[in-house]
Design a protein around this motif. Structure first.
Motif, PDB file in Angstrom:
ATOM      1  N   MET A   1       1.758  -0.513   0.725  1.00  0.00           N
ATOM      2  CA  MET A   1       1.745  -0.014   1.831  1.00  0.00           C
ATOM      3  C   MET A   1       1.397   1.788   2.085  1.00  0.00           C
ATOM      4  O   MET A   1       2.161   2.552   2.068  1.00  0.00           O
ATOM      5  N   ASP A 143       7.495  -5.087  -2.242  1.00  0.00           N
ATOM      6  CA  ASP A 143       6.187  -4.272  -1.979  1.00  0.00           C
ATOM      7  C   ASP A 143       5.159  -4.580  -2.938  1.00  0.00           C
ATOM      8  O   ASP A 143       5.092  -3.795  -3.738  1.00  0.00           O
ATOM      9  N   GLU A 200      -4.394  -2.513  -3.334  1.00  0.00           N
ATOM     10  CA  GLU A 200      -4.029  -2.471  -1.755  1.00  0.00           C
ATOM     11  C   GLU A 200      -3.578  -1.216  -1.793  1.00  0.00           C
ATOM     12  O   GLU A 200      -3.749  -0.144  -0.921  1.00  0.00           O
ATOM     13  N   GLU A 201      -2.618  -0.582  -2.539  1.00  0.00           N
ATOM     14  CA  GLU A 201      -1.814   1.406  -2.834  1.00  0.00           C
ATOM     15  C   GLU A 201      -2.915   1.875  -3.166  1.00  0.00           C
ATOM     16  O   GLU A 201      -3.895   1.496  -4.052  1.00  0.00           O
ATOM     17  N   TRP A 334      11.643   2.326   0.321  1.00  0.00           N
ATOM     18  CA  TRP A 334       9.566   1.834   0.723  1.00  0.00           C
ATOM     19  C   TRP A 334       9.602   2.863  -0.782  1.00  0.00           C
ATOM     20  O   TRP A 334       9.284   3.977   0.275  1.00  0.00           O
ATOM     21  N   HIS A 335       8.410   2.476  -1.484  1.00  0.00           N
ATOM     22  CA  HIS A 335       8.110   3.423  -2.248  1.00  0.00           C
ATOM     23  C   HIS A 335       8.650   4.621  -2.958  1.00  0.00           C
ATOM     24  O   HIS A 335       8.589   5.812  -3.543  1.00  0.00           O
TER      25      HIS A 335
END
Ligand code: ZN
Length: 403
Positions: A1, A143, A200-201, A334-335
């Protein structure tokens, strides 16, 4: 994302008119009958759906291939009436030193057996299956391993009811003339697709070129793949009635804003289903996550100025209607390395699976066709008691036209 950034909204208006407002309310009984998301499917080390995805799956690597095989095997063995396909592309990336990296999008479709491909309008349920290449060993549980498993559950949850509904329509002569949804039988031309996107990434840092590799290629390909002459839908892209994108799900207490006024009606159905599933005690996260995830149930035409870069962008830019189910703010993990199986909130994961299945059932008009689950002792061989009117009996029923 990708990070958030700000734009003036509306940036893009849908080019395709919404041909149908696909929705049928589900009874309490039907909501209760939808299958329970179980540890058998969602356990992080042994779950049949989720655990095979909880590995690094960077595009072009062995992990990516393993996950693709997992999707293929799932549909081949559990959902044989779904037609599976892949769409392939290659691109260089900022870290590939000139080498072409392969990107493989996977999709599985189930359409009414009488409907020509160019006449079907679909709910397309989307998640990306690639994982970020850094930090090394990154899993990306929210994710987007969890969204992928949630979509597999939803497909499985509605499959038999869909068979039953279509057989019932065929028997009753409600299947339409096969020529499309202009003939008053909109329901007869409604299909579903599960779409798992690759790439996507970003590989280095997020730009228009270094991100959304799979989605950009697919939107372009589908836009330029016309249907046969006289089809109701011009090309593969215009077969999408709603692009429902799930991302960053599986942490506790998400809040999901309504991002797009033109799909707020679908957002409202999500909100209503969420609150009903809570009230009916079908939610497991009820105690740990008591606040509504979809928190804007009232009609909301107010414009959101927040735009999140994600797989919907190349589709939105071509006029596709999008419902983006992604929390704002993003999950704390996230990440970072902590976005792994151990940091998931399993009640929330299972609730997403139940809610998504319910939304799909409402979209496909499955009220009256969802049968009670059989006790294991029956081995699945006996018929469930059919207390609904109009439903065709028998779990072993199959559409003749699909054999
Ligand atoms: Zn990401």
């Amino acid at each position: 994302m990708a990070p958030l950034f700000h734009l003036l909204f509306p940036i893009l208006l849908p080019l395709f008119p919404t041909l149908t407002t696909a929705w049928t309310d589900l009874s309490d009984e039907t909501l209760a009958r939808l299958p329970n998301p179980s540890d058998t499917d969602f356990d992080i080390t042994t779950g049949a759906l989720l655990s095979p995805i909880l590995i690094p799956r960077v595009p072009g690597t062995e992990g990516s291939l393993k996950v693709l095989n997992h999707f293929q095997n799932f549909f081949a063995t559990k959902l044989p009436y779904w037609k599976t396909s892949t769409q392939n592309s290659t691109a260089t990336t900022p870290t590939s030193n000139g080498a072409e990296i392969p990107f493989v999008n996977f999709y599985a479709t189930r359409d009414p057996p009488w409907a020509g491909e160019g006449n079907v309008g679909r709910l397309v349920l989307v998640a990306h299956y690639d994982s970020k290449s850094t930090p090394e060993g990154f899993i990306g549980a929210t994710d987007s391993a969890v969204p992928c498993a949630v979509l597999m559950h939803a497909a499985q949850a509605v499959d038999e009811a869909l068979t039953r509904k279509w057989e019932n329509m065929r028997v009753k002569g409600l299947a339409g003339d096969g020529l499309g949804d202009g003939d008053g039988h909109e329901d007869a031309y409604r299909g579903v697709m599960i779409l798992f996107l690759d790439g996507e990434e970003a590989f280095h840092s997020w730009t228009n070129e270094d991100s959304l590799y799979g989605a950009r290629s697919l939107a372009n390909t589908w836009e330029s793949t016309p249907h046969t002459a006289l089809s109701q839908r011009k090309n593969h892209l215009s077969s999408i009635d709603l692009f429902l994108l799930l991302d960053l799900l599986g942490s506790k207490s998400p809040t999901i804003p309504s991002y797009f006024p033109t799909t707020h009606w679908a957002y409202t159905h999500m909100a209503t289903l969420e609150s009903r599933l809570r009230q009916l005690n079908h939610f497991l996260s009820h105690k740990t996550s008591p606040n509504p995830w979809f928190f804007e149930p009232a009609t909301k035409e107010e414009k959101h100025s927040m735009m999140i870069q994600d797989d919907h962008i190349p589709f939105l830019a071509r006029g596709v209607e999008v419902l983006h189910v992604i929390p704002a703010p993003f999950p704390r993990v996230w990440h970072v390395m902590e976005d792994d199986g151990e940091h998931l909130d399993m009640p929330t994961v299972k609730d997403w699976a139940r809610l998504t299945a319910a939304f799909l059932a409402g979209w496909l008009g499955l009220e009256g066709f969802v049968e009670a689950s059989l006790p294991v002792a029956n081995g699945g061989a006996e018929e469930a008691e059919d207390v609904t009117s109009g439903a065709v009996r028998g779990r072993g029923l199959r559409l003749k036209t699909e054999l």
